[in-house]
Write a protein that holds these residues in place. Structure first.
Motif, PDB file in Angstrom:
ATOM      1  N   ALA A  29       1.089  -1.130   0.001  1.00  0.00           N
ATOM      2  CA  ALA A  29       0.181   0.014   0.029  1.00  0.00           C
ATOM      3  C   ALA A  29       1.027   1.237  -0.004  1.00  0.00           C
ATOM      4  O   ALA A  29       1.971   1.251   0.554  1.00  0.00           O
ATOM      5  CB  ALA A  29      -0.827   0.040   1.207  1.00  0.00           C
ATOM      6  N   PHE A  30       0.419   2.182  -0.767  1.00  0.00           N
ATOM      7  CA  PHE A  30       1.135   3.443  -1.017  1.00  0.00           C
ATOM      8  C   PHE A  30       0.589   4.696  -0.600  1.00  0.00           C
ATOM      9  O   PHE A  30      -0.665   4.838  -0.889  1.00  0.00           O
ATOM     10  CB  PHE A  30       1.648   3.663  -2.279  1.00  0.00           C
ATOM     11  N   CYS A  31       0.996   5.670  -0.055  1.00  0.00           N
ATOM     12  CA  CYS A  31       0.062   6.959   0.216  1.00  0.00           C
ATOM     13  C   CYS A  31       0.404   7.818  -0.998  1.00  0.00           C
ATOM     14  O   CYS A  31       1.545   7.571  -1.735  1.00  0.00           O
ATOM     15  CB  CYS A  31       0.612   7.698   1.422  1.00  0.00           C
ATOM     16  N   MET A  32      -0.147   9.111  -1.142  1.00  0.00           N
ATOM     17  CA  MET A  32       0.046   9.916  -2.177  1.00  0.00           C
ATOM     18  C   MET A  32       1.257  10.566  -2.169  1.00  0.00           C
ATOM     19  O   MET A  32       2.018  10.783  -1.086  1.00  0.00           O
ATOM     20  CB  MET A  32      -1.041  11.060  -1.949  1.00  0.00           C
ATOM     21  N   ASN A  33       2.146  10.511  -3.194  1.00  0.00           N
ATOM     22  CA  ASN A  33       3.332  11.011  -3.611  1.00  0.00           C
ATOM     23  C   ASN A  33       4.556   9.974  -2.983  1.00  0.00           C
ATOM     24  O   ASN A  33       5.753  10.461  -3.175  1.00  0.00           O
ATOM     25  CB  ASN A  33       3.631  12.463  -2.900  1.00  0.00           C
ATOM     26  N   ASP A  34       4.232   8.734  -2.627  1.00  0.00           N
ATOM     27  CA  ASP A  34       4.935   7.931  -2.541  1.00  0.00           C
ATOM     28  C   ASP A  34       5.677   7.071  -3.551  1.00  0.00           C
ATOM     29  O   ASP A  34       4.742   7.144  -4.809  1.00  0.00           O
ATOM     30  CB  ASP A  34       4.488   6.712  -1.419  1.00  0.00           C
ATOM     31  N   ILE A  35       6.779   6.860  -3.636  1.00  0.00           N
ATOM     32  CA  ILE A  35       7.454   6.022  -4.683  1.00  0.00           C
ATOM     33  C   ILE A  35       7.034   4.835  -4.610  1.00  0.00           C
ATOM     34  O   ILE A  35       7.218   3.850  -3.986  1.00  0.00           O
ATOM     35  CB  ILE A  35       9.029   6.110  -4.886  1.00  0.00           C
ATOM     36  N   ALA A 135      10.941   5.673 -22.878  1.00  0.00           N
ATOM     37  CA  ALA A 135      11.937   6.919 -23.029  1.00  0.00           C
ATOM     38  C   ALA A 135      12.381   7.551 -21.603  1.00  0.00           C
ATOM     39  O   ALA A 135      13.385   7.987 -21.542  1.00  0.00           O
ATOM     40  CB  ALA A 135      11.508   7.834 -24.086  1.00  0.00           C
ATOM     41  N   THR A 136      11.397   7.562 -20.781  1.00  0.00           N
ATOM     42  CA  THR A 136      11.579   8.209 -19.677  1.00  0.00           C
ATOM     43  C   THR A 136      11.876   7.389 -18.260  1.00  0.00           C
ATOM     44  O   THR A 136      12.078   7.676 -17.223  1.00  0.00           O
ATOM     45  CB  THR A 136      10.483   8.964 -19.209  1.00  0.00           C
ATOM     46  N   SER A 137      11.791   5.818 -18.631  1.00  0.00           N
ATOM     47  CA  SER A 137      12.087   4.964 -17.510  1.00  0.00           C
ATOM     48  C   SER A 137      13.185   5.069 -16.807  1.00  0.00           C
ATOM     49  O   SER A 137      13.275   4.810 -15.327  1.00  0.00           O
ATOM     50  CB  SER A 137      11.827   3.640 -17.790  1.00  0.00           C
ATOM     51  N   GLU A 138      14.598   5.594 -17.284  1.00  0.00           N
ATOM     52  CA  GLU A 138      15.648   5.400 -16.436  1.00  0.00           C
ATOM     53  C   GLU A 138      15.861   6.861 -15.601  1.00  0.00           C
ATOM     54  O   GLU A 138      16.432   6.851 -14.616  1.00  0.00           O
ATOM     55  CB  GLU A 138      16.930   5.544 -17.390  1.00  0.00           C
ATOM     56  N   SER A 139      14.948   7.678 -15.654  1.00  0.00           N
ATOM     57  CA  SER A 139      14.979   9.251 -15.014  1.00  0.00           C
ATOM     58  C   SER A 139      13.805   9.309 -14.293  1.00  0.00           C
ATOM     59  O   SER A 139      13.609  10.172 -13.609  1.00  0.00           O
ATOM     60  CB  SER A 139      15.150  10.210 -16.048  1.00  0.00           C
ATOM     61  N   HIS A 140      12.780   8.443 -14.514  1.00  0.00           N
ATOM     62  CA  HIS A 140      11.417   8.723 -13.649  1.00  0.00           C
ATOM     63  C   HIS A 140      10.991   7.491 -12.741  1.00  0.00           C
ATOM     64  O   HIS A 140      11.015   6.472 -13.455  1.00  0.00           O
ATOM     65  CB  HIS A 140      10.317   9.126 -14.649  1.00  0.00           C
ATOM     66  N   ASP A 141      10.600   7.915 -11.658  1.00  0.00           N
ATOM     67  CA  ASP A 141      10.010   6.919 -10.955  1.00  0.00           C
ATOM     68  C   ASP A 141       8.635   6.604 -11.041  1.00  0.00           C
ATOM     69  O   ASP A 141       7.959   7.771 -11.704  1.00  0.00           O
ATOM     70  CB  ASP A 141       9.949   7.624  -9.292  1.00  0.00           C
ATOM     71  N   ILE A 142       7.907   5.781 -10.583  1.00  0.00           N
ATOM     72  CA  ILE A 142       6.384   5.833 -10.617  1.00  0.00           C
ATOM     73  C   ILE A 142       5.920   6.156  -9.484  1.00  0.00           C
ATOM     74  O   ILE A 142       6.232   5.405  -8.494  1.00  0.00           O
ATOM     75  CB  ILE A 142       5.942   4.225 -11.202  1.00  0.00           C
ATOM     76  N   VAL A 143       5.069   6.950  -9.317  1.00  0.00           N
ATOM     77  CA  VAL A 143       4.561   7.603  -7.875  1.00  0.00           C
ATOM     78  C   VAL A 143       3.142   7.384  -7.720  1.00  0.00           C
ATOM     79  O   VAL A 143       2.448   7.884  -8.741  1.00  0.00           O
ATOM     80  CB  VAL A 143       5.200   9.079  -7.824  1.00  0.00           C
ATOM     81  N   ALA A 144       2.839   7.067  -6.537  1.00  0.00           N
ATOM     82  CA  ALA A 144       1.092   7.382  -6.389  1.00  0.00           C
ATOM     83  C   ALA A 144       0.721   8.612  -6.434  1.00  0.00           C
ATOM     84  O   ALA A 144       1.274   9.571  -5.636  1.00  0.00           O
ATOM     85  CB  ALA A 144       0.853   6.643  -4.915  1.00  0.00           C
ATOM     86  N   MET A 145      -0.331   8.857  -6.978  1.00  0.00           N
ATOM     87  CA  MET A 145      -0.840  10.102  -7.254  1.00  0.00           C
ATOM     88  C   MET A 145      -2.066  10.243  -6.641  1.00  0.00           C
ATOM     89  O   MET A 145      -2.966  11.408  -6.532  1.00  0.00           O
ATOM     90  CB  MET A 145      -1.079  10.547  -8.816  1.00  0.00           C
TER      91      MET A 145
END
Length: 148
Positions: A29-35, A135-145
């Motif tokens: 489970a993740f909260c908002m803005n968590d990676i 194209a962005t996977s190396e520089s971008h995390d996936i974040v709960a929004m």
């Protein structure tokens, strides 16, 4: 199993192999803005969004990050970085700062995942922009929004 059936790879498995996948599956489970998935792990992890929304965020926007060992799990003593809530684990990998109004209104295209969507290696996610090889996977995390 019902949620995982959206992933084409899973539906092609025999019953026994499907059960093996379920045995190794983990619900977090993740909260908002968590990676949810760190940029460095996007090619290694299959992540299915159960509920809520996730999106790509630039890794440089992290406000704090939990220390990790070589295997990608929280470092230190057992349980550090994990919070137990009900029967799920809440994994703390770091947080991003909340999006600003300007960032919310940008027209820049980023990956967005809704309930039932998944990300993972390209062999499991045929849609490149949602895979761990975008194209962005190396520089971008996936974040709960979302708050869910």
């Amino acid at each position: 199993l019902n949620l995982l059936s959206a992933v084409p790879f899973i539906t092609s498995l025999s019953y026994a192999h499907s059960m093996e996948v379920l045995e190794s599956a983990r619900v977090d489970a993740f909260c908002m803005n968590d990676i949810v998935v760190l940029a460095s792990r996007r090619t290694e992890v299959l992540c299915v969004v159960w509920e809520g929304t996730c999106m790509e965020r630039d890794h440089s926007d992290i406000t704090n990050q939990a220390p990790f060992s070589d295997n990608g799990r929280p470092a230190g003593r057992r349980g550090k970085g994990l919070r137990s809530e009900n029967s799920m684990l809440q994994v703390v990998q770091g947080r991003h700062r909340p999006l600003t109004e300007k960032e919310l209104n940008t027209r820049r295209r980023v990956g967005v995942w809704q309930a039932g969507d998944w990300t993972g290696p390209r062999s499991l996610q045929p849609e490149k922009r949602l895979s761990g090889e975008s194209a962005t996977s190396e520089s971008h995390d996936i974040v709960a929004m979302s708050k869910q």
